[in-house]
Each structure stands twice: as structure tokens, then as C-alpha cells.
Design an enzyme around this catalytic site. Structure first.
Site, PDB file in Angstrom:
ATOM      1  N   ASP A  30      37.292  -9.099 -46.942  1.00 21.42           N
ATOM      2  CA  ASP A  30      37.042  -8.404 -45.675  1.00 21.42           C
ATOM      3  C   ASP A  30      35.691  -8.817 -45.092  1.00 21.42           C
ATOM      4  OD1 ASP A  30      39.424  -7.005 -46.115  1.00 21.42           O
ATOM      5  OD2 ASP A  30      38.384  -5.309 -47.034  1.00 21.42           O
TER       6      ASP A  30
ATOM      7  N   ASP B 139      40.075  -2.778 -52.866  1.00 20.96           N
ATOM      8  CA  ASP B 139      38.779  -2.629 -52.207  1.00 20.96           C
ATOM      9  C   ASP B 139      37.813  -2.021 -53.214  1.00 20.96           C
ATOM     10  OD1 ASP B 139      39.609  -3.547 -49.653  1.00 20.96           O
ATOM     11  OD2 ASP B 139      40.501  -1.603 -49.227  1.00 20.96           O
TER      12      ASP B 139
END
Length: 165
Positions: free
Chosen positions: A139, A121
Site C-alpha cells: 500500500d 495489513d
């Protein structure tokens, strides 16, 4: 003859490619734990690896079974979504695009799990003391895809069922 919704498979591949390229850049140019403000008091570029699922759920679990189940369930969802597109059961254009985005995002995160044992991330949003957990392009694609499907469901319009031969 292929279903018209098959045309959106290019979007799935584009999401996987862009997601992997963005994660590759973060992985190569920064170290885990890296943080730099992009927009002061709003967005930071970070480098986190999440071995769990959304929002770090199960990230503290050392069980190999959890990792195995995450990989297996992700693969099953991707296959189901691709089947919906190929078989022509994806609904209207909004849902077709949404399914393609979700499949691409899920495949991008699955690829990360297989390569690194967790998902990279790199963007974190915050406002005051509120911090949204770090996320990535995959995401975002999943979120936008889900929103498109919800939009179609709430629009109230009916679409014709696929004609059966």
C-alpha cells in the site's frame, strides 16, 4: 532494443519481495487481531486481513464475484503498468519509478489475495481519536508511486513522445 524504462522492473520485483517477506513475518509471528504499540500514541503493529479493497471497502461482501473481480482487475492493472514500462510509454523518470512502485504494490497485494483470500495489513497510524486504517508495504509503494506520477504531471514540464520507427 528495450525501452530505458524497463530498467525499473527490478524495483517492481523488489517491492513484491519485500512486501511478501514483511507479510510472511507478521503472519508467522502473530495471530490475526494482534496489536502492539510501536510508537506510543502514533503507530501500532497489527495483524489484520482485509478481504476487500482500500480502507476495507467491500470487506463485508461475501460474494465470490467481488473477489474474482478484485483479482481480475488487479491482474489487468499490473499487466498494463508493466506494458507501459516495457513499451516505453511511462514518461519521465518520476513516472517510471512511480509505475514500477504501483505495479509492485499491486502485485504484492494480488499475491496475498491469491494465497489467503485477503490482504495482510500490519501498520496502523493514529493521532488522538483519529485512526488511519491498517496498511502494508505494498500500500505504501502504491501511495508513493501515485505521488511521484502526480508530481511529474504537476511539474509542468513536457517530455518528448517516444520516437516511432
Amino acid at each position: 532494443m528495450a525501452a530505458p524504462s524497463v530498467r525499473w522492473l527490478w524495483l517492481t520485483l523488489a517491492i513484491v519481495t519485500a512486501d511478501r517477506a514483511s507479510k510472511f513475518a507478521i503472519e508467522r509471528l502473530t495471530t490475526e487481531g494482534f496489536r502492539r504499540p510501536l510508537v506510543p500514541n502514533f503507530a501500532d503493529l497489527v495483524h489484520n486481513v482485509n478481504p476487500g479493497i482500500a480502507f476495507g471497502l467491500f470487506s463485508e461482501t461475501a460474494s465470490k464475484w467481488i473477489s474474482f473481480l478484485l483479482v481480475l482487475s488487479s491482474a489487468a492493472v499490473i499487466v498494463l503498468l508493466i506494458w507501459l514500462l516495457v513499451a516505453g510509454y511511462a514518461g519521465r523518470v518520476e513516472s517510471q519509478i512511480g509505475i514500477a512502485l504501483i505495479a509492485g504494490g499491486a502485485a504484492g497485494n494480488l499475491l496475498d489475495r491469491l494465497l489467503h483470500g485477503g490482504v495482510t495489513d500490519f501498520l496502523e497510524l493514529h493521532l488522538g481519536t483519529f485512526r488511519w486504517p491498517a496498511f502494508n508495504l505494498a500500500d505504501s509503494a502504491i501511495t508513493v508511486g501515485a505521488a511521484l506520477i502526480i508530481f511529474e504531471l504537476l511539474s509542468g514540464e513536457r517530455h518528448a513522445s517516444r520516437a516511432r520507427s
